[in-house]
Design a protein around this motif. Structure first.
Motif, PDB file in Angstrom:
ATOM      1  N   LYS A  47       1.172  -1.107  -0.430  1.00  0.00           N
ATOM      2  CA  LYS A  47      -0.108   0.228   0.126  1.00  0.00           C
ATOM      3  C   LYS A  47       1.362   1.340   0.271  1.00  0.00           C
ATOM      4  N   ILE A  48       0.328   2.579  -0.074  1.00  0.00           N
ATOM      5  CA  ILE A  48       1.121   3.678   0.005  1.00  0.00           C
ATOM      6  C   ILE A  48       0.090   4.867   0.939  1.00  0.00           C
ATOM      7  N   ARG A  49       0.589   5.436   2.042  1.00  0.00           N
ATOM      8  CA  ARG A  49       0.136   6.140   2.688  1.00  0.00           C
ATOM      9  C   ARG A  49       0.489   7.235   2.000  1.00  0.00           C
ATOM     10  N   VAL A  50      -1.514   8.381   1.421  1.00  0.00           N
ATOM     11  CA  VAL A  50      -1.545   9.526   0.803  1.00  0.00           C
ATOM     12  C   VAL A  50      -2.226  10.767   2.247  1.00  0.00           C
ATOM     13  N   LEU A  51      -1.538  11.425   2.303  1.00  0.00           N
ATOM     14  CA  LEU A  51      -1.157  12.676   3.027  1.00  0.00           C
ATOM     15  C   LEU A  51      -2.233  14.394   2.837  1.00  0.00           C
ATOM     16  N   ARG A  52      -2.651  14.330   3.230  1.00  0.00           N
ATOM     17  CA  ARG A  52      -2.447  15.987   2.530  1.00  0.00           C
ATOM     18  C   ARG A  52      -1.486  17.240   3.521  1.00  0.00           C
ATOM     19  N   ARG A  53      -0.919  17.907   2.166  1.00  0.00           N
ATOM     20  CA  ARG A  53      -0.148  19.198   2.285  1.00  0.00           C
ATOM     21  C   ARG A  53      -1.148  20.354   1.968  1.00  0.00           C
ATOM     22  N   LEU A  54      -0.035  21.721   2.478  1.00  0.00           N
ATOM     23  CA  LEU A  54      -0.839  23.027   2.189  1.00  0.00           C
ATOM     24  C   LEU A  54       0.496  23.266   2.495  1.00  0.00           C
TER      25      LEU A  54
END
Length: 290
Positions: free
Chosen positions: A94-101
């Protein structure tokens, strides 16, 4: 574990209440899938804004489609961020997807959401970056005055109009921030590539590779390169292989730890627990791994 903390969302995502077309989301999904195939375990989708941050900027995430083998850091139905330092636990395959601003700071009003502990909207992002457009704002970002910032991002393909000084590098390290080098501009035309080399070399000159993270800045799958290719790219900047690898691994993880500590812990020791339903007892707070 390899990290790419900058897979770019399209420019339309940077507008308050903006929408991303299905075609653009498809390109983002393809970039994430390619990142997984290249050996990255954690990526951050980067929403860049050039205005004051408002809650309406979060609406774009609700339209995001399902990406194969992706584990998200937020609830895709409500858009709310899921707390915890899950960036260290990625299921196999799997690959973990984060949110960046990323906030482009060209006036004082744009930096308001980055001061103190940041706004409630800022806290919905897993990692926050500032892109100062002047020497004055770069100094403010590196000094720790903007406490909601984890990464300092510079326009690697353009002329800055100022120099990154040793004092700035020292402040970045002292405040446990990360200084980002995105390699996507190096993959474009020759003039931009030459400017990228000049900018990247100036950062390496004052930091010696410490506190630096590599990111792609990819807008499409074609822009991504494998971690080992990027480690080799560091040799162009006279950065040894070990430091270049750290910029994709431990240094990138340190930026996420900084973000987790800022949003979820008290004085970097005790993790804050979310309220539970009435009559229920929540789990005891755990020590954060710093």
């Amino acid at each position: 574990m390899f990290y790419d903390l900058n897979i770019a969302l399209p420019d339309s995502a940077g507008k308050a209440g903006g929408m991303v077309s299905s075609q653009d989301w498809t390109q983002v999904a393809q970039a994430v899938e390619r990142a997984r195939a290249l050996g990255y375990q954690v990526v951050a989708l980067n929403q860049t804004i050039n205005s004051k941050l408002v809650p309406e900027h979060l609406t774009v995430w609700k339209s995001m489609p399902t990406i194969k083998d992706a584990v998200y850091s937020w609830n895709r139905e409500t858009g709310a961020r899921v707390g915890g330092s899950g960036f260290d636990s990625v299921p196999r395959g799997k690959i973990r997807v984060l949110r960046r601003l990323t906030v482009i700071v060209s006036d004082t009003a744009q930096s308001q959401s980055l001061t103190g502990s940041g706004s409630a909207t800022t806290a919905e992002y897993d990692v926050v970056a500032a892109r100062p457009t002047s020497d004055k704002f770069l100094s403010a970002a590196s000094s720790g005055a903007w406490e909601a910032v984890d990464i300092i991002s510079l326009d690697m393909g353009g002329r800055w109009g100022y120099f990154v000084k040793h004092k700035i590098a020292g402040q970045v390290l002292a405040n446990k921030l990360a200084l980002e080098i995105s390699y996507q501009p190096a993959l474009t035309d020759s003039a931009t590539r030459q400017q990228w080399v000049s900018n990247a070399a100036s950062i390496m000159r004052v930091t010696l590779g410490r506190g630096v993270i590599w990111t792609s800045g990819a807008r499409q799958a074609f822009d991504l390169r494998s971690p080992y290719d990027i480690s080799a790219l560091g040799e162009v900047l006279q950065l040894n292989g070990d430091l270049s690898k750290r910029a994709l691994s431990s240094s990138s993880r340190a930026a996420l730890v900084h973000a987790f500590t800022r949003t979820s812990t008290l004085r970097a020791v005790i993790s804050s627990a979310k309220p539970t339903e009435a009559g229920e007892e929540g789990p005891a707070p755990k020590r954060a791994k710093i």
